[in-house]
Design a protein around this motif. Sequence first.
Motif, PDB file in Angstrom:
ATOM      1  N   ARG A  17       0.826  -1.213   0.000  1.00 24.24           N
ATOM      2  CA  ARG A  17       0.000   0.000   0.000  1.00 24.24           C
ATOM      3  C   ARG A  17       0.862   1.267   0.000  1.00 24.24           C
ATOM      4  O   ARG A  17       0.458   2.314  -0.501  1.00 24.24           O
ATOM      5  CB  ARG A  17      -0.878  -0.015   1.255  1.00 24.24           C
ATOM      6  CG  ARG A  17      -2.286   0.442   1.026  1.00 24.24           C
ATOM      7  CD  ARG A  17      -3.092   0.353   2.285  1.00 24.24           C
ATOM      8  NE  ARG A  17      -3.386  -1.004   2.673  1.00 24.24           N
ATOM      9  CZ  ARG A  17      -3.329  -1.480   3.924  1.00 24.24           C
ATOM     10  NH1 ARG A  17      -2.939  -0.703   4.908  1.00 24.24           N
ATOM     11  NH2 ARG A  17      -3.648  -2.712   4.182  1.00 24.24           N
ATOM     12  N   LEU A  18       2.051   1.163   0.592  1.00 19.20           N
ATOM     13  CA  LEU A  18       2.922   2.343   0.665  1.00 19.20           C
ATOM     14  C   LEU A  18       4.002   2.356  -0.417  1.00 19.20           C
ATOM     15  O   LEU A  18       4.900   3.193  -0.382  1.00 19.20           O
ATOM     16  CB  LEU A  18       3.571   2.428   2.061  1.00 19.20           C
ATOM     17  CG  LEU A  18       2.597   2.806   3.179  1.00 19.20           C
ATOM     18  CD1 LEU A  18       3.295   2.743   4.529  1.00 19.20           C
ATOM     19  CD2 LEU A  18       2.006   4.203   2.961  1.00 19.20           C
ATOM     20  N   LEU A  19       3.879   1.445  -1.381  1.00 18.37           N
ATOM     21  CA  LEU A  19       4.878   1.402  -2.461  1.00 18.37           C
ATOM     22  C   LEU A  19       4.978   2.738  -3.207  1.00 18.37           C
ATOM     23  O   LEU A  19       6.083   3.244  -3.443  1.00 18.37           O
ATOM     24  CB  LEU A  19       4.562   0.256  -3.428  1.00 18.37           C
ATOM     25  CG  LEU A  19       5.590  -0.042  -4.501  1.00 18.37           C
ATOM     26  CD1 LEU A  19       6.874  -0.615  -3.894  1.00 18.37           C
ATOM     27  CD2 LEU A  19       5.036  -1.032  -5.515  1.00 18.37           C
ATOM     28  N   PRO A  20       3.832   3.355  -3.570  1.00 11.99           N
ATOM     29  CA  PRO A  20       3.938   4.623  -4.303  1.00 11.99           C
ATOM     30  C   PRO A  20       4.676   5.689  -3.490  1.00 11.99           C
ATOM     31  O   PRO A  20       5.465   6.461  -4.044  1.00 11.99           O
ATOM     32  CB  PRO A  20       2.467   5.029  -4.540  1.00 11.99           C
ATOM     33  CG  PRO A  20       1.707   3.733  -4.460  1.00 11.99           C
ATOM     34  CD  PRO A  20       2.432   2.918  -3.435  1.00 11.99           C
ATOM     35  N   ALA A  21       4.447   5.716  -2.178  1.00 10.18           N
ATOM     36  CA  ALA A  21       5.121   6.721  -1.344  1.00 10.18           C
ATOM     37  C   ALA A  21       6.592   6.356  -1.150  1.00 10.18           C
ATOM     38  O   ALA A  21       7.475   7.225  -1.192  1.00 10.18           O
ATOM     39  CB  ALA A  21       4.421   6.831   0.011  1.00 10.18           C
ATOM     40  N   ALA A  22       6.864   5.060  -0.950  1.00 15.69           N
ATOM     41  CA  ALA A  22       8.239   4.639  -0.656  1.00 15.69           C
ATOM     42  C   ALA A  22       9.138   4.732  -1.881  1.00 15.69           C
ATOM     43  O   ALA A  22      10.313   5.096  -1.768  1.00 15.69           O
ATOM     44  CB  ALA A  22       8.241   3.213  -0.110  1.00 15.69           C
ATOM     45  N   MET A  23       8.594   4.413  -3.050  1.00 15.52           N
ATOM     46  CA  MET A  23       9.456   4.284  -4.241  1.00 15.52           C
ATOM     47  C   MET A  23       9.246   5.381  -5.283  1.00 15.52           C
ATOM     48  O   MET A  23      10.128   5.623  -6.091  1.00 15.52           O
ATOM     49  CB  MET A  23       9.232   2.935  -4.943  1.00 15.52           C
ATOM     50  CG  MET A  23       9.337   1.744  -4.042  1.00 15.52           C
ATOM     51  SD  MET A  23      11.009   1.534  -3.407  1.00 15.52           S
ATOM     52  CE  MET A  23      10.770   0.237  -2.218  1.00 15.52           C
ATOM     53  N   PHE A  24       8.058   5.965  -5.312  1.00 21.20           N
ATOM     54  CA  PHE A  24       7.770   6.856  -6.440  1.00 21.20           C
ATOM     55  C   PHE A  24       7.401   8.276  -6.005  1.00 21.20           C
ATOM     56  O   PHE A  24       6.783   9.023  -6.758  1.00 21.20           O
ATOM     57  CB  PHE A  24       6.659   6.255  -7.316  1.00 21.20           C
ATOM     58  CG  PHE A  24       6.990   4.857  -7.791  1.00 21.20           C
ATOM     59  CD1 PHE A  24       8.062   4.635  -8.652  1.00 21.20           C
ATOM     60  CD2 PHE A  24       6.250   3.766  -7.361  1.00 21.20           C
ATOM     61  CE1 PHE A  24       8.389   3.344  -9.078  1.00 21.20           C
ATOM     62  CE2 PHE A  24       6.567   2.470  -7.776  1.00 21.20           C
ATOM     63  CZ  PHE A  24       7.645   2.266  -8.644  1.00 21.20           C
ATOM     64  N   GLY A  25       7.733   8.632  -4.777  1.00 24.48           N
ATOM     65  CA  GLY A  25       7.560  10.014  -4.332  1.00 24.48           C
ATOM     66  C   GLY A  25       6.135  10.460  -4.099  1.00 24.48           C
ATOM     67  O   GLY A  25       5.872  11.656  -3.956  1.00 24.48           O
ATOM     68  N   ALA A  26       5.191   9.522  -4.043  1.00 28.05           N
ATOM     69  CA  ALA A  26       3.798   9.910  -3.751  1.00 28.05           C
ATOM     70  C   ALA A  26       3.689  10.278  -2.269  1.00 28.05           C
ATOM     71  O   ALA A  26       4.549   9.923  -1.465  1.00 28.05           O
ATOM     72  CB  ALA A  26       2.859   8.752  -4.072  1.00 28.05           C
ATOM     73  N   MET A  86       9.600   3.781   5.272  1.00 23.24           N
ATOM     74  CA  MET A  86       8.397   4.458   5.753  1.00 23.24           C
ATOM     75  C   MET A  86       8.240   4.414   7.273  1.00 23.24           C
ATOM     76  O   MET A  86       7.623   5.299   7.863  1.00 23.24           O
ATOM     77  CB  MET A  86       7.149   3.845   5.101  1.00 23.24           C
ATOM     78  CG  MET A  86       7.132   3.903   3.590  1.00 23.24           C
ATOM     79  SD  MET A  86       7.329   5.571   2.882  1.00 23.24           S
ATOM     80  CE  MET A  86       5.831   6.393   3.445  1.00 23.24           C
ATOM     81  N   PHE A  87       8.759   3.342   7.910  1.00 22.34           N
ATOM     82  CA  PHE A  87       8.581   3.229   9.366  1.00 22.34           C
ATOM     83  C   PHE A  87       9.903   3.332  10.116  1.00 22.34           C
ATOM     84  O   PHE A  87       9.916   3.338  11.347  1.00 22.34           O
ATOM     85  CB  PHE A  87       7.927   1.881   9.748  1.00 22.34           C
ATOM     86  CG  PHE A  87       6.856   1.395   8.801  1.00 22.34           C
ATOM     87  CD1 PHE A  87       5.877   2.265   8.319  1.00 22.34           C
ATOM     88  CD2 PHE A  87       6.797   0.063   8.405  1.00 22.34           C
ATOM     89  CE1 PHE A  87       4.899   1.810   7.440  1.00 22.34           C
ATOM     90  CE2 PHE A  87       5.819  -0.396   7.533  1.00 22.34           C
ATOM     91  CZ  PHE A  87       4.865   0.482   7.038  1.00 22.34           C
ATOM     92  N   GLY A  88      10.998   3.324   9.376  1.00 21.22           N
ATOM     93  CA  GLY A  88      12.309   3.374  10.020  1.00 21.22           C
ATOM     94  C   GLY A  88      12.608   2.129  10.835  1.00 21.22           C
ATOM     95  O   GLY A  88      13.313   2.198  11.852  1.00 21.22           O
ATOM     96  N   ILE A  89      12.072   0.985  10.408  1.00 20.82           N
ATOM     97  CA  ILE A  89      12.334  -0.249  11.162  1.00 20.82           C
ATOM     98  C   ILE A  89      12.926  -1.321  10.249  1.00 20.82           C
ATOM     99  O   ILE A  89      12.736  -1.282   9.031  1.00 20.82           O
ATOM    100  CB  ILE A  89      11.051  -0.823  11.821  1.00 20.82           C
ATOM    101  CG1 ILE A  89      10.008  -1.237  10.755  1.00 20.82           C
ATOM    102  CG2 ILE A  89      10.469   0.149  12.833  1.00 20.82           C
ATOM    103  CD1 ILE A  89       8.932  -2.166  11.278  1.00 20.82           C
ATOM    104  N   ASP A  90      13.597  -2.272  10.886  1.00 23.09           N
ATOM    105  CA  ASP A  90      14.064  -3.468  10.183  1.00 23.09           C
ATOM    106  C   ASP A  90      12.997  -4.539  10.403  1.00 23.09           C
ATOM    107  O   ASP A  90      12.873  -5.082  11.507  1.00 23.09           O
ATOM    108  CB  ASP A  90      15.418  -3.906  10.757  1.00 23.09           C
ATOM    109  CG  ASP A  90      15.902  -5.220  10.162  1.00 23.09           C
ATOM    110  OD1 ASP A  90      15.202  -5.784   9.293  1.00 23.09           O
ATOM    111  OD2 ASP A  90      16.974  -5.680  10.584  1.00 23.09           O
ATOM    112  N   ALA A  91      12.230  -4.831   9.363  1.00 24.12           N
ATOM    113  CA  ALA A  91      11.099  -5.758   9.503  1.00 24.12           C
ATOM    114  C   ALA A  91      11.560  -7.173   9.854  1.00 24.12           C
ATOM    115  O   ALA A  91      10.762  -7.991  10.325  1.00 24.12           O
ATOM    116  CB  ALA A  91      10.287  -5.784   8.207  1.00 24.12           C
TER     117      ALA A  91
END
Length: 211
Positions: A106-115, A172-177
């Motif tokens: 769901r956060l791919l556009p924000a994480a990778m494409f500047g959305a 996006m969360f600053g964590i190591d999943a």
Amino acid sequence: MIKLYGLRMSNYYSLTKAVLIEKGLDFEEIKAPPSQKDDYLARSPMGKMPSVEVDGTFISESLAIVRYAEQIQPEPALLPADPVAAAKALELVMHVKLDAELAARRLLPAAMFGATASEELIDTTHKEVVRGMQAVGALMVCKPYAAGDTFTLADLYTYYSMGLVTSISEKMFGIDALADYPQIRDLLAMLAERPSIARVTEEAAQKKPAT
Ligand SMILES: N[C@@H](CCC(=O)N[C@@H](CS)C(=O)NCC(=O)O)C(=O)O
């Protein structure tokens, strides 16, 4: 000959290609970026990749394609023969796919494409991904493979999902999943060496043919 449509950069395209290689099936790769155009939707009704064409019939959804491959070429099997073991492997596949990968995606556009993504969406997704990874961690066997002592679809879905989960989580969360799941990290390192996966990775890095 199976025609495989999509792009080599896609994790689900890569997974499907690795399955075709594992099975020793002949296939032809056809570059086809996701699209909402009619001809594309005829192959893949959500306009996503991958899809395959078999004797003029199109199939989308990696799991449907994988099931087809498993039926036409049962060996090497990508699910255990034991019904319970096979169900447990698929259970793990679904949690990896739906509760970890799809949640993070769901956060791919924000994480990778500047959305842009709202704080609320980031927060909800963060919680969902953490929860999804708990489910994945609870089912993950890693002895030495994801679902037990044989290589299965669970390994492929884990391998081709965790990269997206970890990169989005970091950004996006600053964590190591994978911080709480060192066994998954070790599994990914082992799987990267597997010839089918190594070939997919190598060919995705090549510039030619441009898929
Ligand atoms: N559930 C599908 C997921 C496929 C999927 O998410 N594909 C991505 C690329 S990895 C895609 O085509 N995204 C473009 C879009 O959503 O428009 C599967 O397992 O095949």
